[in-house]
Design a protein around this motif. Structure first.
Motif, PDB file in Angstrom:
ATOM      1  N   GLU A 126      -3.344  -7.180   4.164  1.00  0.00           N
ATOM      2  CA  GLU A 126      -4.398  -6.587   3.349  1.00  0.00           C
ATOM      3  C   GLU A 126      -5.037  -5.420   4.073  1.00  0.00           C
ATOM      4  N   ILE A 127      -5.516  -4.465   3.308  1.00  0.00           N
ATOM      5  CA  ILE A 127      -6.299  -3.348   3.836  1.00  0.00           C
ATOM      6  C   ILE A 127      -7.662  -3.399   3.157  1.00  0.00           C
ATOM      7  N   GLU A 128      -8.691  -3.597   3.964  1.00  0.00           N
ATOM      8  CA  GLU A 128     -10.052  -3.710   3.457  1.00  0.00           C
ATOM      9  C   GLU A 128     -10.124  -4.755   2.336  1.00  0.00           C
ATOM     10  N   GLU A 149      -7.878  -5.729   0.280  1.00  0.00           N
ATOM     11  CA  GLU A 149      -7.048  -5.485  -0.892  1.00  0.00           C
ATOM     12  C   GLU A 149      -5.580  -5.674  -0.538  1.00  0.00           C
ATOM     13  N   SER A 150      -4.834  -6.300  -1.458  1.00  0.00           N
ATOM     14  CA  SER A 150      -3.401  -6.492  -1.247  1.00  0.00           C
ATOM     15  C   SER A 150      -2.583  -5.330  -1.787  1.00  0.00           C
ATOM     16  N   ARG A 151      -3.222  -4.439  -2.563  1.00  0.00           N
ATOM     17  CA  ARG A 151      -2.553  -3.266  -3.118  1.00  0.00           C
ATOM     18  C   ARG A 151      -3.546  -2.114  -3.144  1.00  0.00           C
ATOM     19  N   ARG A 152      -3.161  -1.016  -2.535  1.00  0.00           N
ATOM     20  CA  ARG A 152      -4.106   0.092  -2.424  1.00  0.00           C
ATOM     21  C   ARG A 152      -3.361   1.407  -2.307  1.00  0.00           C
ATOM     22  N   SER A 153      -3.872   2.457  -2.947  1.00  0.00           N
ATOM     23  CA  SER A 153      -3.296   3.787  -2.786  1.00  0.00           C
ATOM     24  C   SER A 153      -3.769   4.380  -1.465  1.00  0.00           C
ATOM     25  N   LEU A 154      -2.822   4.888  -0.702  1.00  0.00           N
ATOM     26  CA  LEU A 154      -3.145   5.511   0.584  1.00  0.00           C
ATOM     27  C   LEU A 154      -3.411   6.998   0.445  1.00  0.00           C
ATOM     28  N   GLY A 155      -3.226   7.543  -0.765  1.00  0.00           N
ATOM     29  CA  GLY A 155      -3.428   8.962  -0.974  1.00  0.00           C
ATOM     30  C   GLY A 155      -2.383   9.777  -0.242  1.00  0.00           C
ATOM     31  N   HIS A 184       0.855  -1.177   0.000  1.00  0.00           N
ATOM     32  CA  HIS A 184       0.000   0.000   0.000  1.00  0.00           C
ATOM     33  C   HIS A 184       0.895   1.231   0.000  1.00  0.00           C
ATOM     34  N   ALA A 185       0.608   2.175  -0.890  1.00  0.00           N
ATOM     35  CA  ALA A 185       1.553   3.267  -1.128  1.00  0.00           C
ATOM     36  C   ALA A 185       0.849   4.613  -1.165  1.00  0.00           C
ATOM     37  N   GLY A 186       1.525   5.618  -0.638  1.00  0.00           N
ATOM     38  CA  GLY A 186       1.020   6.977  -0.670  1.00  0.00           C
ATOM     39  C   GLY A 186       2.101   7.935  -0.222  1.00  0.00           C
ATOM     40  N   ALA A 187       1.699   9.081   0.263  1.00  0.00           N
ATOM     41  CA  ALA A 187       2.637  10.095   0.746  1.00  0.00           C
ATOM     42  C   ALA A 187       2.030  10.742   1.979  1.00  0.00           C
ATOM     43  N   ALA A 188       2.858  11.434   2.731  1.00  0.00           N
ATOM     44  CA  ALA A 188       2.372  12.110   3.940  1.00  0.00           C
ATOM     45  C   ALA A 188       2.998  13.487   4.039  1.00  0.00           C
TER      46      ALA A 188
END
Length: 409
Positions: free
Chosen positions: A372-374, A376-382, A87-91
């Motif tokens: 997994e998140i919800e 899903e094994s791959r998800r954008s974290l925004g 799961h990938a995004g930025a902060a």
């Protein structure tokens, strides 16, 4: 629950933060500019480096998505088509400042909501009363430097005079920091540490974040800083992720300079290393023995000190590629249910003017075996509103008491 690991690639920003203009950093982009220079063949005019940035393991975890979320653009060679898992995004950072201390504290759920003390860009830049007290208690007649400077440059410039006079070299940067450089043999390493302890006491009332001992030695090419650096900080103002783990008797392992950044507060077993590779070795060895519910916090500082501050684009690129090539060693030691977060703590764009940190978003890569998140094994974290979201996520994963900041993803 299993275990959790936070790995900080010190200074790996992925594009200007929403408030970057306030810091004079609009347009900064540590990772994006490194990738662009490599793709353009302009990373190293000496011709020693060729080709695009090659970090396939990080790309498979979504590093390109981190760049896209932060800037709206794809960095060359980091396209999201390579994203396979995690799961990938930025902060963005809510803490004031753009330093390692603030960044790490916020990752651990304790944003800095006060203003650090800084020194003006004048020469001299330190108050006379501070220098007089430091000289009196340190038993020397004066100091050298007394200005904003790059550490390697000021040591090269003033090293000879330091040996002649015996006076320490004192300097600062855009961060809330007071740095003291001295020769390990001629001035003495223990004496340097004692001098920094005095400075730490004197600077407490000025709310200066860190005092840093910067020892150096003589080499055939001049002067070179050693790995005996020591940071003297102040403890975090709020209960951190580390202290919440400690308070319910969870194992905590801190690798690299984590202990210094948290003023050795709830940092558990502390492991050091002289460079990125040795810190990575320590982390891989220690994770084999980290028990259920344990927390490991790792900092790899060479990205910042050796390449970001020195504006060394090919060196930074090579360090990223080395980390990427070794990442499978770490991943092979993971157990089902483990959570790993790879991130940064601020930016230090090696293409940016000057030698200071840059105010940027940081990558957030969250992964682990069968994580997994919800569903899903791959998800954008925004783009997360705070680094503290990472600490909140780790706390939820490890079933630790909630902190007062951050939203778990």
């Amino acid at each position: 629950m299993s275990r959790a690991f936070i790995i900080v690639l010190d200074s790996l920003g992925v594009g200007g933060a929403p408030d970057a203009g306030r810091y004079g950093d609009s347009g900064s982009d540590t990772l994006g500019h490194i990738a662009q220079r490599c793709a353009d063949g302009d990373a190293d005019r000496s011709g020693l480096r060729h080709g695009a940035l090659h970090v396939p393991n990080l790309c498979s975890l979504g590093l390109g998505e981190c760049c896209r979320v932060a800037t709206g653009m794809m960095a060359p060679g980091l396209e999201t088509s390579a994203w396979r898992q995690g799961h990938a995004g930025a902060a963005a950072e809510v803490s004031t400042g753009k330093d390692s201390q603030s960044g790490h504290w916020e990752i651990a759920g304790s944003p800095v909501d006060f203003e650090w003390g800084y020194f003006p860009r004048t020469e001299p830049c330190f108050p006379n009363t501070l220098i007089e007290a430091l000289c009196e208690r340190g038993s020397f007649d004066g100091v050298l430097g007394n200005r904003h400077a790059s550490g390697t440059q000021i040591i090269a410039e003033l090293g000879d005079e330091h040996l002649r006079t015996g006076w320490p070299i004192c300097y600062t940067s855009a961060d809330s920091v007071f740095q003291i450089a001295a020769h390990e043999q001629h001035f003495g390493l223990e004496r340097l540490y004692r001098t920094c302890e005095v400075a730490r006491e004197l600077l407490d009332e000025m709310c200066v974040g860190r005092v840093i001992a910067r020892p150096f030695v003589t080499t055939g090419k001049g002067y070179q800083r050693t790995s005996n650096r020591r940071d003297y900080g102040v403890p975090p103002p709020f209960p951190t992720l580390l202290s919440r783990a400690r308070d319910i008797d969870r194992e905590v392992v801190s690798v690299g300079k984590i202990g210094d950044l948290f003023c050795h507060t709830a940092t558990g077993r502390e492991l050091k290393g002289k460079d990125n590779d040795s810190v990575f070795d320590q982390a891989v060895a220690a994770m084999r023995h980290l028990g259920e519910g344990g927390l490991m916090f790792v900092n790899l500082v060479d990205f910042d000190t050796l390449y970001g501050h020195r504006r060394d684009v090919p060196g930074y690129a090579a360090a990223l590629e080395t980390f990427d090539s070794r990442l499978p060693e770490f991943m092979q030691q993971l157990d089902d249910g483990d959570l790993v977060i790879i991130t940064g703590d601020h930016g230090c764009d090696p293409t940016w003017p000057g030698s200071d940190h840059t105010r940027e978003c940081v990558p957030v890569l969250a992964f682990g075996p069968n994580l997994e998140i919800e569903g899903e094994s791959r998800r954008s974290l925004g783009r997360r509103a705070s680094f503290a979201d990472m600490g909140a996520t780790v706390a939820r994963h490890l079933r630790l008491p909630r902190g007062g900041h951050g939203q778990s993803f």
